[in-house]
Design a protein around this motif. Structure first.
Motif, PDB file in Angstrom:
ATOM      1  N   ASP A  62      60.774  -3.850 -48.494  1.00 30.45           N
ATOM      2  CA  ASP A  62      61.273  -4.207 -49.824  1.00 30.45           C
ATOM      3  C   ASP A  62      60.150  -4.166 -50.855  1.00 30.45           C
ATOM      4  OD1 ASP A  62      63.808  -4.575 -48.839  1.00 30.45           O
ATOM      5  OD2 ASP A  62      63.631  -6.766 -48.657  1.00 30.45           O
ATOM      6  N   LYS A 115      57.444  -2.328 -50.662  1.00 27.49           N
ATOM      7  CA  LYS A 115      57.078  -0.924 -50.852  1.00 27.49           C
ATOM      8  C   LYS A 115      58.057  -0.232 -51.805  1.00 27.49           C
ATOM      9  CE  LYS A 115      54.975   2.949 -49.923  1.00 27.49           C
ATOM     10  NZ  LYS A 115      53.870   3.308 -50.779  1.00 27.49           N
ATOM     11  N   ARG A 116      59.331  -0.581 -51.658  1.00 25.16           N
ATOM     12  CA  ARG A 116      60.342  -0.014 -52.549  1.00 25.16           C
ATOM     13  C   ARG A 116      60.087  -0.454 -53.992  1.00 25.16           C
ATOM     14  NH1 ARG A 116      64.828  -2.467 -53.393  1.00 25.16           N
ATOM     15  NH2 ARG A 116      64.829  -3.553 -51.400  1.00 25.16           N
ATOM     16  N   LEU A 117      59.706  -1.721 -54.163  1.00 23.39           N
ATOM     17  CA  LEU A 117      59.379  -2.205 -55.503  1.00 23.39           C
ATOM     18  C   LEU A 117      58.126  -1.525 -56.049  1.00 23.39           C
ATOM     19  CD1 LEU A 117      60.065  -6.030 -55.058  1.00 23.39           C
ATOM     20  CD2 LEU A 117      61.388  -4.412 -56.424  1.00 23.39           C
ATOM     21  N   ASP A 142      57.062   1.534 -55.256  1.00 20.21           N
ATOM     22  CA  ASP A 142      57.426   2.910 -55.577  1.00 20.21           C
ATOM     23  C   ASP A 142      58.225   3.006 -56.873  1.00 20.21           C
ATOM     24  OD1 ASP A 142      56.117   3.722 -53.290  1.00 20.21           O
ATOM     25  OD2 ASP A 142      57.952   3.849 -52.075  1.00 20.21           O
ATOM     26  N   SER A 143      59.032   1.977 -57.144  1.00 20.75           N
ATOM     27  CA  SER A 143      59.825   2.008 -58.384  1.00 20.75           C
ATOM     28  C   SER A 143      59.001   1.610 -59.598  1.00 20.75           C
ATOM     29  CB  SER A 143      61.042   1.097 -58.254  1.00 20.75           C
ATOM     30  OG  SER A 143      60.634  -0.259 -58.247  1.00 20.75           O
ATOM     31  N   GLY A 144      57.800   1.074 -59.370  1.00 20.20           N
ATOM     32  CA  GLY A 144      56.944   0.677 -60.473  1.00 20.20           C
ATOM     33  C   GLY A 144      57.174  -0.746 -60.938  1.00 20.20           C
ATOM     34  N   ALA A 145      57.956  -1.504 -60.192  1.00 18.11           N
ATOM     35  CA  ALA A 145      58.249  -2.877 -60.593  1.00 18.11           C
ATOM     36  C   ALA A 145      57.068  -3.803 -60.335  1.00 18.11           C
ATOM     37  CB  ALA A 145      59.490  -3.391 -59.865  1.00 18.11           C
TER      38      ALA A 145
END
Length: 153
Positions: free
Chosen positions: A129, A131-133, A135-138
């Motif tokens: 989770d 890593k996903r954040l 990658d999204s730039g969050a």
């Protein structure tokens, strides 16, 4: 000349003088112990309904009982409710709890997909989770590193 219509207080006062007037019940006319006793009776009634539902749901949820057995217990509980429920709870009370727990366990396993959680499953999902954040730039790389260290701790 127009006479004003009487107010509700005057109507009640006028009716109170009549012998055939219905009496109004006020909160002051219902003593505390009567309120308490009413609450106890209502609680017992709700508990009785709940026990009746539990017994009937156990009767119909049993696999080891034939249709005639289910019909017999249902008839017994409906015709002689207190005696029927009391006898059923004495005869099958412990089995009833075990069947309920097995049902809950099976339902829990079905919701989880029937698999046991892996040792690092929770940490892995938290890192995924994060890593996903990232990658999204969050979040920034430093925040990702903090989340990863927290998940692994």
């Amino acid at each position: 000349m127009h006479t004003p219509s009487p107010t509700p207080a005057r109507i009640i006062a006028a009716r109170a003088g009549r012998l055939d007037a219905p009496r109004m019940t006020l909160a002051a006319d219902y003593p505390f112990l009567d309120v308490f006793w009413t609450m106890v009776i209502f609680f017992c009634w709700v508990a009785w309904i709940w026990i009746l539902i539990l017994v009937l749901s156990d009767v119909f949820g049993r696999d080891d009982l034939s249709g005639w057995g289910k019909a017999g217990w249902t008839l017994f509980v409906v015709v002689l409710p207190f005696l029927g429920v009391l006898i059923y709870l004495i005869a099958h009370g412990s089995d009833m709890g075990e069947r309920r727990m097995h049902r809950f366990d099976a339902e829990y396993e079905a919701r989880r997909g029937g698999r046991a959680p892996a040792a690092g499953d929770d940490a892995a999902s938290q890192i995924a989770d994060a890593k996903r954040l990232l990658d999204s730039g969050a979040i920034t790389q430093a925040e990702f590193d903090q989340l990863k260290a927290k998940a692994l701790a």
